[in-house]
Design a protein around this motif. Structure first.
Motif: not given
Length: 310
Positions: A197-212
Motif C-alpha cells: 500500500a505504501a509503494a502504491i502511494c509512493l508511485q502516486g506521489l512520483w507521478q505527480l512529481q514527474t508531471g511537475l
C-alpha cells in the motif's frame, strides 16, 4: 497540458487506492490479529442496519474502491492506446518505436483491467472467485510487466530527465511485484501488505512529481527546457543540454524521490495512529513475563508455601 492532467489523474487515483488499502490493512490487523490475512481488495464494511431497498445500494457502495480502480485502469488504457496513434519524433527510433512502446503500456493496463473486472464480477455474480494467492500472483506478473514497460520507455527517451523519472517509476513497480509475490506465498505477512500500500502511494506521489518536473515551467530545473520538434509541432518533455545542468537536475530528482519516501513513511505513522484511535484500541500497562524454566517455577512455589505457613 494534456500529459500534466493525466499525471494528476494518475497521482490522485494511486494515492486514493494506496491510502485506502493502507487504512484497511491496519484496521483489519487491529480488529482480528489472529485471523489476519492480506486481501487484494478490501470492501467497505457492511452496516448491520442495512435492510430492504438500501441493501442493493450498499453493496454498490462496498465495491466503490473497486469501481474507482476499474475506472482508473480504463482511463490509463485508453490514454496509452490513443497516444500510440500520434507521432512522436522526439524519442529514439521516432514514431514507430513510440507507437509500440505505448501499446506495450496499454497492454499492461489492460491486463490489470481484466483482473479487476473479473474480481468484480465474481464478487457480485455466481462466478467462482479466484483465490487471494492467485490474485496476488497475477498482480505480481502485472507489476513486473509494468516495470519492464517503464524500463523500456526510459531507454528510448531522448530526454534524460524523463528517462530518469521512468526509471524510478519502474523500480517502484518492481518493488510492488516482489511484494505481491511474497503475499501470494504468505498471505499473513502483514509487513508486505502494508509495504505494498505504501509503494502504491509512493508511485502516486512520483507521478505527480514527474508531471511537475517535466511539464510545468515553474518546476523545470534551472538550465533545462521543453523539447520541441519544429517541423511536426510536437512538444515533448524536459531536456538539459549542458552536462552540469543535466547532473544537477538528476540530483534534484533523486532528492525529491527521497523526500517522497519520507512523506510516505510519515503517512504510514499518521495513518496507523488515526486507525488505532478510530478502532478504539487502548495501550495496556506493562507486565513482567512469568518464568518458564522449572527451577524458577519451583522457587516461586516454595516461596509461596513458606509465606503461607508463616
Amino acid at each position: 497540458m494534456g500529459e500534466m492532467m493525466y499525471k494528476l489523474f494518475a497521482s490522485a487515483s494511486l494515492l486514493t487506492l494506496g491510502l485506502y488499502h493502507l487504512i484497511c490493512t491496519f484496521f483489519h490487523l487491529l480488529k482480528s490479529p489472529q485471523s489476519y490475512a492480506a486481501k487484494p481488495f478490501y470492501p467497505f464494511p457492511r452496516l448491520s442496519s442495512v435492510t430492504g431497498n438500501n441493501h442493493h445500494n450498499h453493496n454498490r457502495l462496498q465495491n466503490l474502491p473497486l469501481f474507482i480502480l476499474i475506472l482508473s485502469l480504463f482511463v490509463a488504457f485508453l490514454h496509452e492506446t490513443l497516444i500510440s496513434f500520434y507521432s512522436d519524433p522526439l524519442v529514439k527510433g521516432s514514431t514507430p518505436v513510440h507507437r509500440f512502446s505505448s501499446l506495450n503500456s496499454a497492454a499492461v493496463f489492460f491486463l490489470f483491467l481484466i483482473i479487476a473486472i473479473y474480481y468484480l464480477l465474481s464478487d457480485s455474480t455466481s462466478l467462482i472467485p479466484l483465490p487471494s494467492d492467485l490474485l496476488f500472483a497475477l498482480a505480481s506478473v502485472g507489476f513486473f510487466l509494468h516495470y519492464s514497460a517503464a524500463s523500456s520507455s526510459a531507454a528510448i527517451q531522448t530526454s534524460d530527465l524523463q528517462a530518469h523519472c521512468d526509471s524510478l517509476s519502474a523500480r517502484i513497480s518492481a518493488l510492488c511485484s516482489l511484494l505481491c509475490l511474497l503475499l501470494a506465498c504468505r498471505s499473513r505477512l502483514f509487513i508486505a501488505d502494508a509495504a505494498l500500500a505504501a509503494a502504491i502511494c509512493l508511485q502516486g506521489l512520483w507521478q505527480l512529481q514527474t508531471g511537475l518536473s517535466l511539464y510545468v515551467d515553474g518546476f523545470i530545473p534551472e538550465g533545462c527546457h521543453r523539447l520541441l520538434d519544429v517541423q511536426s509541432g510536437v512538444e515533448g518533455s524536459t531536456q538539459c543540454d549542458i552536462q552540469d545542468s543535466k547532473l544537477r537536475a538528476v540530483s534534484i530528482l533523486d532528492l525529491m524521490f527521497t523526500v517522497h519516501v519520507v512523506l510516505v513513511v510519515i503517512l504510514i505513522f499518521v495513518t496507523y495512529t488515526m486507525v488505532v484511535m478510530a478502532a478504539g484500541v487502548r495501550r495496556t500497562g506493562s507486565y513482567e513475563a512469568l518464568p518458564t524454566n522449572n527451577a524458577d517455577s519451583n522457587h516461586i512455589q516454595m516461596k509461596s508455601l513458606t509465606g503461607t505457613q508463616a
